[in-house]
Scaffold this motif. Structure first.
Motif, PDB file in Angstrom:
ATOM      1  N   THR A   9       0.830  -1.198   0.000  1.00 42.67           N
ATOM      2  CA  THR A   9       0.000   0.000   0.000  1.00 42.67           C
ATOM      3  C   THR A   9       0.868   1.254   0.000  1.00 42.67           C
ATOM      4  O   THR A   9       1.986   1.252   0.501  1.00 42.67           O
ATOM      5  N   SER A  10       0.305   2.319  -0.575  1.00 45.19           N
ATOM      6  CA  SER A  10       1.023   3.599  -0.714  1.00 45.19           C
ATOM      7  C   SER A  10       2.376   3.367  -1.376  1.00 45.19           C
ATOM      8  O   SER A  10       3.424   3.786  -0.875  1.00 45.19           O
ATOM      9  N   VAL A  58      -5.872   7.875   3.579  1.00 43.27           N
ATOM     10  CA  VAL A  58      -5.812   7.111   4.828  1.00 43.27           C
ATOM     11  C   VAL A  58      -6.865   7.615   5.814  1.00 43.27           C
ATOM     12  O   VAL A  58      -7.424   6.837   6.596  1.00 43.27           O
ATOM     13  N   LEU A  67      -9.377  -1.693   1.807  1.00 44.05           N
ATOM     14  CA  LEU A  67      -8.253  -2.622   1.884  1.00 44.05           C
ATOM     15  C   LEU A  67      -8.723  -4.053   2.161  1.00 44.05           C
ATOM     16  O   LEU A  67      -8.192  -5.014   1.586  1.00 44.05           O
ATOM     17  N   PRO A  81       2.516  -2.084   4.415  1.00 42.82           N
ATOM     18  CA  PRO A  81       2.338  -0.639   4.277  1.00 42.82           C
ATOM     19  C   PRO A  81       3.692   0.057   4.156  1.00 42.82           C
ATOM     20  O   PRO A  81       4.680  -0.360   4.772  1.00 42.82           O
ATOM     21  N   GLU A  86      -0.143   5.584   7.447  1.00 45.44           N
ATOM     22  CA  GLU A  86      -1.098   4.475   7.481  1.00 45.44           C
ATOM     23  C   GLU A  86      -0.761   3.432   8.544  1.00 45.44           C
ATOM     24  O   GLU A  86      -1.557   2.515   8.794  1.00 45.44           O
ATOM     25  N   LEU A  90      -3.603   0.855  10.489  1.00 46.18           N
ATOM     26  CA  LEU A  90      -3.494  -0.571  10.180  1.00 46.18           C
ATOM     27  C   LEU A  90      -3.182  -1.385  11.424  1.00 46.18           C
ATOM     28  O   LEU A  90      -3.696  -2.497  11.595  1.00 46.18           O
ATOM     29  N   VAL A 104      -0.793  -8.443   8.309  1.00 53.80           N
ATOM     30  CA  VAL A 104      -0.363  -7.070   8.066  1.00 53.80           C
ATOM     31  C   VAL A 104       0.998  -6.892   8.725  1.00 53.80           C
ATOM     32  O   VAL A 104       1.134  -7.072   9.940  1.00 53.80           O
ATOM     33  N   ARG A 271       8.912   0.562   9.749  1.00 54.64           N
ATOM     34  CA  ARG A 271       8.543   0.085   8.402  1.00 54.64           C
ATOM     35  C   ARG A 271       9.822  -0.053   7.593  1.00 54.64           C
ATOM     36  O   ARG A 271      10.908   0.285   8.065  1.00 54.64           O
TER      37      ARG A 271
END
Length: 328
Positions: A9-10, A58, A67, A81, A86, A90, A104, A271
């Motif tokens: 995502t993104s 978002v 999603l 992500p 986000e 999430l 996730v 992330r």
């Protein structure tokens, strides 16, 4: 399991990272589609996926439901992500995705609260007793003519280095305090700056750490860098990541090493960081390992310090050229 579909995502410009995950699927002998999602149909990374889906913002009430719909439609096993905004939402809704069989790759809600607010990040570093810049009181500084400069001013909830400003005197501080939202003032640290990509397993153990010297930065993202197998940085980064309550996947830490060899931590991005392709190119098999954990396949990368020291990355702009009618 022979089919393993992944949703990013993104996606923006994260072409290299997506390609590494595709290669990991190939190495593991898994069939799988790469689904990309973004607010824009012309996101560059959409060109390296198999399917591209449009997402609302978002902050939109339908973001999570959209999603979930994508994950159901494409039997997504792993959702990754890629931007800060986000992560919290999430994390808060992770159980809804688990219910339909989608993992996730996001750390706990508490971890994201710590990392998205620079004030909480500073308190976290202090609480676990690692070096971090002193947080300063702007009003006291302005009333004290003996205040030492420079200092660093940044928005407490900022990302990608937006709004980060070196302040050289009281006049500059007074000016920028008016324009930086929720400003935080910190001690200005001089030294070599590193990003460290730490791989966390699903039990909260730090399994690998790859320090990258940030030689040149453009728009908050590394454009020139080199891997450095500094054992002290690796150990310190693992300690920080393991202290986070519920960290999983790739955690990218930022720190300075001063001329006195003091390691000073400044930020945590829970992330895949923008410069992680350098770590992956050096042999850090993060995508493959994450997939192997999820499908309960024995790891073939058992010595996780087995990555190339001194690998230099020199980034440049590339482009996809497509007909307008081909945009979906």
């Amino acid at each position: 399991m022979t089919t393993f579909n992944i949703l990013f995502t993104s996606v923006g410009r994260r072409v290299s990272l997506i390609r590494y995950f595709r290669e990991a699927l190939k190495e593991l002998g898994l069939e799988g589609k790469i689904v990309t999602a973004d607010m824009q149909s012309n996101a560059p990374a959409a060109r390296v996926g198999d399917i591209h889906e449009l997402l609302p913002r978002v902050t939109d009430d339908h973001y999570i439901s959209k999603l979930l719909e994508i994950c159901n439609n494409y039997d997504i096993k792993l959702l990754i992500p890629l931007i800060d905004t986000e992560l919290q939402i999430l994390a808060d809704h992770r159980s809804q995705f688990e219910h339909i069989g989608t993992c996730v790759l996001v750390s706990s809600s508490e971890v994201n609260r710590i990392c998205c607010d620079k004030r909480k990040t500073a308190s976290f570093f202090e609480n676990i007793q690692v070096n971090t810049p002193d947080t300063l009181n702007a009003e006291k500084m302005l009333s004290d003519p003996e205040t030492d400069y420079p200092v660093l001013l940044k928005p407490a909830n900022g990302s990608s280095s937006v709004g980060v400003t070196k302040i050289n005197n009281a006049e500059e501080l007074r000016f920028f305090l008016k324009y930086i939202p929720e400003p935080i003032v910190q001690e200005y640290i001089i030294g070599q700056e590193y990003s460290v990509d730490v791989l966390m397993d699903f039990q909260g153990k730090a399994c690998a750490a790859v320090p990258r010297l940030r030689m040149e930065v453009r728009a908050g993202e590394i454009s020139k860098g080199i891997t450095v197998k500094n054992r002290a940085i690796m150990a310190a980064a693992k300690k920080v990541a393991e202290a986070l309550p519920g960290a999983i996947g790739c955690i990218t830490l930022q720190c300075f090493v001063t001329k006195e060899d003091q390691i000073v931590f400044i930020e945590i991005n829970p992330r895949f960081g923008g410069g992680v392709p350098l770590s992956l190119a050096a042999g850090a098999k993060y995508p493959k390992t994450i997939i192997q954990w999820l499908i309960k396949m024995p790891l073939d990368w058992t010595n996780m310090d087995d990555w190339q020291d001194g690998l230099l990355m020199l980034r440049y702009d590339d482009a996809f050229f497509i007909e307008q009618d081909d945009l979906t």
